[in-house]
Write a protein that holds these residues in place. Structure first.
Motif, short mmCIF file in Angstrom:
data_model
loop_
_atom_site.label_atom_id
_atom_site.label_comp_id
_atom_site.label_asym_id
_atom_site.label_seq_id
_atom_site.Cartn_x
_atom_site.Cartn_y
_atom_site.Cartn_z
N ILE A 218 0.77 -1.23 0.13
CA ILE A 218 0.04 0.00 -0.01
C ILE A 218 1.04 1.31 -0.16
CG2 ILE A 218 -0.45 0.30 2.43
CD1 ILE A 218 -3.21 0.88 -0.12
N ILE A 219 1.96 1.24 0.66
CA ILE A 219 3.05 2.36 0.52
C ILE A 219 3.45 2.72 -0.94
CG2 ILE A 219 5.23 3.25 1.23
CD1 ILE A 219 4.63 2.05 4.07
N ALA A 220 4.05 1.45 -1.57
CA ALA A 220 4.28 1.43 -2.82
C ALA A 220 3.18 1.94 -3.83
CB ALA A 220 4.52 -0.12 -3.38
N ALA A 221 1.97 1.49 -3.45
CA ALA A 221 0.76 2.07 -4.41
C ALA A 221 0.84 3.67 -4.30
CB ALA A 221 -0.55 1.81 -4.01
N HIS A 222 1.00 4.12 -3.01
CA HIS A 222 0.96 5.83 -3.14
C HIS A 222 2.29 6.39 -3.43
CE1 HIS A 222 -2.37 4.87 -0.15
NE2 HIS A 222 -2.78 5.96 -0.19
N VAL A 223 3.46 5.72 -3.47
CA VAL A 223 4.67 6.26 -3.99
C VAL A 223 4.45 6.20 -5.46
CG1 VAL A 223 6.98 5.68 -4.61
CG2 VAL A 223 6.33 5.43 -2.17
N ALA A 224 3.85 5.17 -6.13
CA ALA A 224 3.58 5.13 -7.75
C ALA A 224 2.77 6.30 -7.88
CB ALA A 224 3.05 3.72 -7.94
N ALA A 225 1.51 6.17 -6.98
CA ALA A 225 0.58 7.39 -7.67
C ALA A 225 1.25 8.48 -7.40
CB ALA A 225 -0.61 7.40 -6.67
N ALA A 226 2.12 9.23 -6.57
CA ALA A 226 2.77 10.35 -6.51
C ALA A 226 3.73 10.58 -7.47
CB ALA A 226 3.21 10.33 -5.06
N ALA A 227 4.64 9.30 -7.86
CA ALA A 227 5.50 9.69 -8.83
C ALA A 227 4.82 9.86 -10.29
CB ALA A 227 6.51 8.14 -8.98
N GLY A 228 3.53 9.31 -10.27
CA GLY A 228 2.88 9.53 -11.62
C GLY A 228 2.57 10.96 -11.90
N MET B 105 1.60 22.78 -12.54
CA MET B 105 1.58 23.10 -10.96
C MET B 105 0.50 22.29 -10.27
SD MET B 105 2.95 24.84 -8.29
CE MET B 105 3.53 26.23 -8.89
N MET B 106 -0.72 22.51 -10.90
CA MET B 106 -1.99 21.49 -10.37
C MET B 106 -1.52 20.03 -10.11
SD MET B 106 -4.88 22.37 -8.92
CE MET B 106 -4.60 21.20 -7.54
N ALA B 107 -0.96 19.38 -11.21
CA ALA B 107 -0.41 18.18 -11.04
C ALA B 107 0.32 17.82 -9.88
CB ALA B 107 0.08 17.79 -12.33
N CYS B 108 1.47 18.80 -9.76
CA CYS B 108 2.34 18.39 -8.57
C CYS B 108 1.51 18.68 -7.37
CB CYS B 108 3.52 19.50 -8.90
SG CYS B 108 4.60 19.35 -10.17
N LEU B 109 0.79 19.48 -7.11
CA LEU B 109 -0.20 19.57 -6.11
C LEU B 109 -0.87 18.56 -5.71
CD1 LEU B 109 -1.01 23.79 -6.37
CD2 LEU B 109 0.61 22.62 -4.96
N TRP B 110 -1.64 17.94 -6.51
CA TRP B 110 -2.28 16.80 -6.57
C TRP B 110 -1.39 15.74 -5.76
CZ3 TRP B 110 -6.83 17.33 -5.16
CH2 TRP B 110 -7.71 17.99 -5.74
N ALA B 111 -0.32 15.70 -6.17
CA ALA B 111 0.69 14.56 -5.75
C ALA B 111 0.81 14.67 -4.25
CB ALA B 111 2.03 14.72 -6.40
N ILE B 112 0.43 15.82 -3.69
CA ILE B 112 0.61 15.84 -2.16
C ILE B 112 -0.54 14.87 -1.55
CG2 ILE B 112 0.23 17.30 -0.24
CD1 ILE B 112 1.12 19.62 -1.97
N VAL B 113 -1.63 14.58 -2.07
CA VAL B 113 -2.48 13.70 -1.79
C VAL B 113 -1.88 12.04 -1.55
CG1 VAL B 113 -4.95 12.53 -1.89
CG2 VAL B 113 -4.47 14.77 -2.61
N PRO B 114 -1.39 11.70 -2.36
CA PRO B 114 -0.90 10.30 -2.06
C PRO B 114 0.42 10.28 -1.31
CG PRO B 114 -0.31 11.08 -4.34
CD PRO B 114 -1.32 11.74 -4.00
N ILE B 115 1.14 11.34 -1.28
CA ILE B 115 2.23 11.71 -0.36
C ILE B 115 1.76 11.67 1.01
CG2 ILE B 115 4.11 13.24 0.52
CD1 ILE B 115 4.55 14.13 -2.52
N VAL B 116 0.57 12.30 1.31
CA VAL B 116 0.24 12.29 2.68
C VAL B 116 -0.12 10.75 3.09
CG1 VAL B 116 -1.77 13.12 4.06
CG2 VAL B 116 -0.36 14.78 2.76
N GLY B 117 -0.83 10.12 2.19
CA GLY B 117 -1.11 8.64 2.42
C GLY B 117 -0.13 7.92 2.81
N ILE B 118 1.16 8.14 2.17
CA ILE B 118 2.61 7.65 2.53
C ILE B 118 2.77 7.88 3.97
CG2 ILE B 118 4.81 7.32 2.11
CD1 ILE B 118 4.07 8.20 -0.73
#
Length: 246
Positions: free
Chosen positions: A78-88, A172-185
């Motif tokens: 599940i941590i890897a899932a959030h890492v992959a989502a943030a990376a994408g 910029m919005m795409a990078c900001l949305w990456a914060i959501v999976p990062i918080v999940g991590i």
């Protein structure tokens, strides 16, 4: 003296965040299709392929995850899932505008975050179901509602951002949305360690991607404590509502 029973509230909230992450990765890019067509010259067939790749990748990951997650373990997966989502999402925000042919970059971003989305889809329900709770049925119902809230939030927040900053600010919005999976991590692992380790790297990456603008990097960095504060408030409200309903 009896040891205190373990508290699974953070894990449950992390699973709620997982469905929000899945809503972001399924609904953010389609908002940009007109922009991609105008800016990158991507035709409708190519745009349709992006959608297909997203869902096919998630389906393949769903099938494979059913075979291997139990062997590997739920927490690392599940941590890897959030890492992959943030990376994408970070790839979506940082790469397409900086390469000669943006289409492969868009495809790479989709494959990365679709891997995360597929794992999230398979894992969050069993995780919440496995967490000891007096109100498990209510927690499961609430969990599945978070995809709907995430879908509404993704469209509403993105639309507001584009109205204020302009549609050309979508990276910029795409990078900001990456914060959501990062918080999940911030929730499945250790929030403090993650912030100290990843925070400066993300600030530097975003700043470099926006013409070495430190303001842009610090804006993203400042959102970490804001989102964590919102998460704590939301957790308290969710627990209060669940206990009253019980």
């Amino acid at each position: 003296m009896t040891a205190a029973a373990p508290n699974y509230d953070r894990t449950v909230v992390a699973c709620f965040n997982g469905y929000i992450t899945q809503a972001v990765i399924n609904n953010f890019m389609p908002l940009l299709f007109v922009t991609f067509s105008a800016s990158f010259g991507i035709d409708m067939a190519q745009l349709s392929t992006l959608i297909s790749v997203n869902f096919v990748t998630q389906l393949v990951v769903d099938v494979l995850a059913g075979r291997y997650v139990d062997r590997i373990g739920y927490r690392p997966c599940i941590i890897a899932a959030h890492v992959a989502a943030a990376a994408g999402l970070l790839t979506l925000g940082l790469l397409p505008t900086r390469v000669a042919d943006p289409y492969p970059a868009l495809m790479a971003a989709i494959v990365l975050y679709a891997i995360g989305g597929g794992l999230i889809e398979v894992m969050v329900s069993p995780i919440v179901n496995a967490c000891p709770s007096e109100h498990k049925d209510k927690a499961m119902s609430l969990l599945h509602s978070f995809y709907c809230w995430g879908q509404v939030g993704t469209v509403a927040v993105s639309t507001l951002f584009f109205a204020l900053a302009g549609r050309d600010a979508w990276p910029m919005m795409a990078c900001l949305w990456a914060i959501v999976p990062i918080v999940g991590i911030a929730l499945f692992a250790v929030a403090g360690d993650l912030g100290c380790t990843a925070g400066p790297a993300i600030v530097g990456t975003v700043a470099a991607a926006n013409g070495d603008s430190l303001q842009a990097g610090l804006l993203v960095g400042a959102l970490f404590p804001v989102i964590l504060l919102v998460g704590v408030i939301a957790l308290r409200q969710i627990l209060y509502t669940t206990r009253r309903a019980g």
